[in-house]
Design an enzyme around this catalytic site. Structure first.
Site, PDB file in Angstrom:
ATOM      1  N   TYR A  11      10.913   2.432   1.912  1.00 21.50           N
ATOM      2  CA  TYR A  11       9.562   2.581   1.371  1.00 21.50           C
ATOM      3  C   TYR A  11       9.452   3.842   0.519  1.00 21.50           C
ATOM      4  O   TYR A  11       8.810   3.832  -0.544  1.00 21.50           O
ATOM      5  CB  TYR A  11       8.540   2.650   2.508  1.00 21.50           C
ATOM      6  CG  TYR A  11       8.425   1.382   3.314  1.00 21.50           C
ATOM      7  CD1 TYR A  11       7.537   0.376   2.946  1.00 21.50           C
ATOM      8  CD2 TYR A  11       9.204   1.181   4.450  1.00 21.50           C
ATOM      9  CE1 TYR A  11       7.429  -0.792   3.686  1.00 21.50           C
ATOM     10  CE2 TYR A  11       9.107   0.016   5.192  1.00 21.50           C
ATOM     11  CZ  TYR A  11       8.222  -0.972   4.813  1.00 21.50           C
ATOM     12  OH  TYR A  11       8.123  -2.120   5.541  1.00 21.50           O
TER      13      TYR A  11
ATOM     14  N   ASP B 106      10.954 -10.183   4.643  1.00 22.79           N
ATOM     15  CA  ASP B 106      10.397  -8.841   4.498  1.00 22.79           C
ATOM     16  C   ASP B 106      11.197  -8.098   3.414  1.00 22.79           C
ATOM     17  O   ASP B 106      11.342  -8.621   2.316  1.00 22.79           O
ATOM     18  CB  ASP B 106      10.427  -8.138   5.868  1.00 22.79           C
ATOM     19  CG  ASP B 106       9.633  -6.855   5.914  1.00 22.79           C
ATOM     20  OD1 ASP B 106       8.394  -6.923   5.991  1.00 22.79           O
ATOM     21  OD2 ASP B 106      10.251  -5.774   5.868  1.00 22.79           O
TER      22      ASP B 106
ATOM     23  N   HIS C 274       3.796 -12.519  10.898  1.00 25.60           N
ATOM     24  CA  HIS C 274       4.764 -12.033   9.915  1.00 25.60           C
ATOM     25  C   HIS C 274       6.215 -12.325  10.287  1.00 25.60           C
ATOM     26  O   HIS C 274       7.068 -12.499   9.412  1.00 25.60           O
ATOM     27  CB  HIS C 274       4.563 -10.522   9.750  1.00 25.60           C
ATOM     28  CG  HIS C 274       5.511  -9.871   8.804  1.00 25.60           C
ATOM     29  ND1 HIS C 274       5.452 -10.065   7.442  1.00 25.60           N
ATOM     30  CD2 HIS C 274       6.560  -9.027   9.027  1.00 25.60           C
ATOM     31  CE1 HIS C 274       6.417  -9.358   6.858  1.00 25.60           C
ATOM     32  NE2 HIS C 274       7.101  -8.728   7.786  1.00 25.60           N
TER      33      HIS C 274
END
Length: 275
Positions: free
Chosen positions: A200, A98, A255
């Site tokens: 982010y 990730d 994921h």
């Protein structure tokens, strides 16, 4: 070592395995921490490898600077270089999942002399990701990145009801209950979720520093059950690597590769390191 410092911040580290083993740095993603590697690291130790798994910026309680600019990619990459320096390592193998994978891609492009091999789990090269945003369904898969740009609202939504929304998100991805409980508790610590989301929010700063071509031997592992990352960017990633490159596809895994496919991950990493 159990911690190291950089610019007044203290990072927690899990340093385990044989002291003389080849060093492997394990970088977690969102909203994980170094415990994401708890099933992978012991298998690597059995193969004679030493692992260093830091709680990255925003996840270590003493490394949560304020402001989203503090979480741009250049800073998170420098954190890993500081880890190598603190451990007395001129270079190491790097494995990232990730966001940890994005840091790994940048390390392989910007500091190839410090990276012996790169293994990127789930996340494709950022250049391939950018292309896929306009040529495939990747933008729809990444809708949450836009939501995370908003101030305060994501934290309120995810932590409401004792973290019910975050819990549902992780459980839907197939994570075991013990992992879900651990990650949700960590994100409930003061400032933890804001710091994690700031990775982010720092994307506008990070975008000013293109990652570029990676010139170290690279293994990219993607899983067909990943709801966040599609096949288009994965298949386009090879063009951004000017070195040995291999793509490994895990069928019917979501994921969360380190937690759900730990044994296979350890096998792949060991073979890549030894190769």
């Amino acid at each position: 070592m159990d911690s190291y410092r950089r610019d007044g911040l203290t990072f927690d580290v899990r340093d385990a395995g044989p002291d003389d083993g080849e060093p492997v740095v394990l970088l977690h993603g969102f909203p994980q921490d170094s415990s994401a590697w708890d099933r992978v690291a012991p298998a690597l130790h059995q193969h004679g490898l030493r692992t260093l798994a830091p709680d990255q910026r925003g996840y270590s309680p003493m490394a949560r600077p304020r402001g989203r600019g503090a979480y741009r990619l250049r800073e998170t990459v420098e954190d890993v270089l500081a880890l190598l320096d603190a451990a007395g390592l001129p270079s190491a193998h790097v494995v990232g999942h990730d966001w940890g994978g994005i840091v790994g891609w940048a390390l392989g492009a910007w500091h190839p002399e410090r990276v012996r091999t790169l293994t990127a789990l789930s996340v494709p090269h950022p250049g391939a990701m950018a292309r896929a945003m306009v040529t495939s369904d990747q933008a729809l898969r990444s809708y949450y990145m836009g939501l995370f740009q908003l101030p305060l609202l994501p934290e309120r939504l995810l932590l409401a009801g004792n973290g019910a929304a975050m819990r549902r998100m992780l459980e839907h991805g197939g994570l075991p209950e013990a992992d879900v409980d651990r990650y949700v508790r960590r994100m409930q610590e003061p400032g933890a979720l804001t710091s994690a989301i700031n990775w982010y929010r720092a994307l506008p700063w990070s975008g000013r520093d293109p990652v570029g071509t990676v010139r170290v031997p690279t293994l990219h592992v993607w899983s067909t059950g990943d709801a966040f990352l599609g096949r288009a960017a994965t298949e386009d990633t090879a063009r951004f690597v000017d070195a040995f490159y291999r793509l490994e596809v895990l069928e019917d895994v979501t994921h969360w590769i380190p937690e759900l496919a730990a044994e296979r991950t350890a096998e792949l990493v060991t073979a890549h390191v030894r190769g």
